[in-house]
Design an enzyme around this catalytic site. Structure first.
Site, short mmCIF file in Angstrom:
data_model
loop_
_atom_site.label_atom_id
_atom_site.label_comp_id
_atom_site.label_asym_id
_atom_site.label_seq_id
_atom_site.Cartn_x
_atom_site.Cartn_y
_atom_site.Cartn_z
N LYS A 163 -10.24 -0.51 10.75
CA LYS A 163 -10.43 -1.66 9.86
C LYS A 163 -10.76 -2.92 10.65
O LYS A 163 -11.02 -3.97 10.08
CB LYS A 163 -9.17 -1.89 9.02
CG LYS A 163 -8.92 -0.75 8.03
CD LYS A 163 -7.83 -1.09 7.07
CE LYS A 163 -7.26 0.12 6.38
NZ LYS A 163 -8.05 0.54 5.21
N ASP A 186 3.09 -4.47 8.06
CA ASP A 186 1.88 -3.66 7.92
C ASP A 186 0.70 -4.62 8.11
O ASP A 186 0.38 -5.42 7.23
CB ASP A 186 1.88 -3.04 6.51
CG ASP A 186 0.55 -2.38 6.16
OD1 ASP A 186 -0.41 -2.51 6.95
OD2 ASP A 186 0.47 -1.75 5.09
N GLN A 222 -4.59 -5.03 7.11
CA GLN A 222 -5.62 -5.96 6.61
C GLN A 222 -5.60 -7.30 7.33
O GLN A 222 -6.44 -8.16 7.05
CB GLN A 222 -5.45 -6.17 5.10
CG GLN A 222 -5.63 -4.93 4.26
CD GLN A 222 -7.04 -4.34 4.34
OE1 GLN A 222 -8.00 -5.00 4.74
NE2 GLN A 222 -7.17 -3.08 3.99
N HIS A 279 0.87 -1.18 0.00
CA HIS A 279 0.00 0.00 0.00
C HIS A 279 0.90 1.24 0.00
O HIS A 279 2.03 1.18 0.51
CB HIS A 279 -0.83 -0.06 1.29
CG HIS A 279 -1.88 0.98 1.44
ND1 HIS A 279 -1.62 2.27 1.86
CD2 HIS A 279 -3.23 0.92 1.27
CE1 HIS A 279 -2.75 2.95 1.93
NE2 HIS A 279 -3.74 2.16 1.57
N CYS A 318 -4.83 2.65 -3.47
CA CYS A 318 -3.57 3.16 -2.89
C CYS A 318 -2.43 2.17 -3.13
O CYS A 318 -1.60 1.94 -2.23
CB CYS A 318 -3.70 3.46 -1.40
SG CYS A 318 -4.81 4.81 -1.07
N1 PMP Z 1 -1.79 -0.73 4.63
C1 PMP Z 1 -2.78 -1.44 4.09
C2 PMP Z 1 -2.49 -2.83 3.58
C3 PMP Z 1 -4.04 -0.87 3.99
O1 PMP Z 1 -5.03 -1.58 3.44
C4 PMP Z 1 -4.27 0.43 4.48
C5 PMP Z 1 -5.63 1.09 4.37
N2 PMP Z 1 -6.26 0.95 3.13
C6 PMP Z 1 -3.20 1.11 5.05
C7 PMP Z 1 -1.98 0.50 5.12
C8 PMP Z 1 -3.38 2.48 5.61
O2 PMP Z 1 -4.23 2.47 6.72
P1 PMP Z 1 -4.76 3.83 7.33
O3 PMP Z 1 -5.30 4.64 6.19
O4 PMP Z 1 -5.82 3.40 8.30
O5 PMP Z 1 -3.61 4.50 8.00
#
Ligand code: PMP
Length: 427
Positions: free
Chosen positions: A247, A221, A224, A144, A385
């Protein structure tokens, strides 16, 4: 029908092999989510966008409103009744997260805004003090943007180099290539636990072993993974683990950075301000210990309480049955979508969790999303993203359905029938 092997056996059957999807009372769980009773464009809501943000169970909503109604005050340093109640609630949430991750110490749990802030914190503290000209950060093609851009910024600031490990066409990390890329200058490996586009579950323990064998630290990270997998940071052996409350059935604006205490102790603070100090004078400031050292300013107290309630909510579910249930809906969804004419699944790794990405003929994913919305079905469309991953896959965007504990085979049936409407319109 296209046969796609989607799941690692351990994920399908649960750890004991005895508890299965039918042991999970999904209808009862659905009643915990008030928003699922809403209608969208006159149709029952089919929420298949939990990877973007999850819906909130009543228990989380109640815990936050109870805190605001009865316990709110600024945390730490207060001597009055409410300040103590609020501090207990806030620190209580930290202990819940500690147990959720099986971290050794509560001081290893730092409250941040979310995964993005957690990764930036590590880049700007650990990264800035441990990386220099010619050092390397290794990431993967499936990251991401929040696990790419903070490292690019760090590389610009330090002269370090970003290296990227490749994936295969099904969306699995090429472990041999990955291992080869961990070189003598690799200081940090930053990898997603579960891909938000492909659903691929990465073998974190193996990755940690490879990285540690070469003296590199590992940040995971977990954005998910936290809602779907059992996470044990000690068993994984990772150095840092990041996730977002919103999430995993908690509120927005709160997330967690786990860091091993010996690393956190040696790291400089992230931001300066109140609470992160032991003493301040114009001549010299002495910093507090972790976690306070990394939590400058008034924190998101109600958010932390909500996150604690989300951890309790997840803990109240039979985790093994939940994993089996989510895998059942995922497998059902993948089989059903594979039969939709003109549909191509994106991401067919052997170990997957809760995400189904696809493209449909040459219909733009945004059109798919808009037509499905008229049917009350919420999915996400776009680059998610993960623009470098889109380029690797040769697509500009995908449509993505993502699951949660309340998802059902009915939701998938609604999606398939909605896609039928999309096909009629674009025939
Ligand atoms: N890493 C992953 C794999 C994600 O799916 C996301 C959110 N789509 C993020 C990082 C970023 O999370 P946040 O916007 O809650 O900081």
């Amino acid at each position: 029908m296209t046969t796609v092997q989607t799941t690692a056996p351990a994920l399908v059957h649960g750890r004991s092999g005895r508890i299965g999807a039918t042991d999970f009372d999904v209808e009862r769980v659905r009643r915990d989510f008030p928003i699922l009773r809403e209608k969208v464009h006159g149709k029952p809501l089919v929420y298949l966008d939990s990877a973007a943000t999850s819906q909130k169970p009543q228990a989380v909503i109640d815990a936050m409103s109870r805190f605001l109604l009865k316990e709110n005050a600024n945390v730490h340093r207060g001597v009055h009744y409410l300040a103590e109640r609020a501090t207990d609630a806030y620190e209580g949430a930290r202990s819940k997260v500690q147990r959720f991750l099986n971290a050794e110490h509560a001081e290893e749990i730092i409250f941040v805004r979310g995964t993005t802030e957690a990764i930036n914190l590590v880049a700007q503290t650990y990264g800035k003090t441990h990386l220099g000209d010619g050092d390397e950060v290794l990431i993967t093609e499936m990251e991401h943007h929040s696990n790419i851009v903070p490292w690019q910024m760090l590389c610009e600031q330090t002269g370090a180099r970003l290296r990227v490990a490749p994936i295969n066409d099904t969306g699995e990390l090429l472990l041999e290539e990955f291992e080869k890329l961990i070189g003598p200058r690799t200081r940090l490996v930053a990898v997603t636990h579960v891909s938000n586009v492909l659903g691929t579950v990465n073998p974190i323990r193996r990755i940690v072993e490879m990285a540690h064998a070469r003296g590199a630290r590992v940040l995971v990270d977990g954005a998910q993974a936290a809602p779907h997998l059992d996470i044990d940071v000690q068993a994984l052996g990772c150095d840092f683990y990041a996730f977002s409350g919103h999430k995993m059935y908690g509120p927005t604006g709160i997330g967690v950075l786990y860091g091993r205490s010996e690393l956190l102790d040696a790291m400089p603070p992230y931001q300066g301000g109140g609470d992160m100090i032991l003493s301040v004078s114009f001549e010299k400031t002495i910093y507090n210990k972790s976690p306070a050292k990394f939590e400058a300013g008034t924190p998101n107290m109600a958010g932390a309480v909500g996150l604690g309630a989300a951890v309790d909510f997840l803990g109240s579910l039979n985790r093994e049955a939940l994993v089996a249930h989510e895998q059942d809906v995922l497998d059902y969804g993948i089989r059903a979508l594979a039969e939709v004419p003109g549909l191509r699944l994106i991401g067919t790794a052997r170990g997957k969790a809760s995400v189904i990405s696809f493209v449909l003929d040459d219909v733009h994913p945004h059109d798919i999303g808009t037509i499905l919305d008229r049917e009350g079905i919420a999915i996400r469309t776009g680059h998610h993203c993960a623009q470098p991953l889109m380029s690797r896959l040769g697509v500009v965007a995908t449509a993505r359905a993502s699951l949660a504990c309340h998802s059902t085979r009915r939701d998938i049936d609604a999606l398939v029938s909605g896609l039928g409407k999309v096909r009629e319109i674009f025939r």
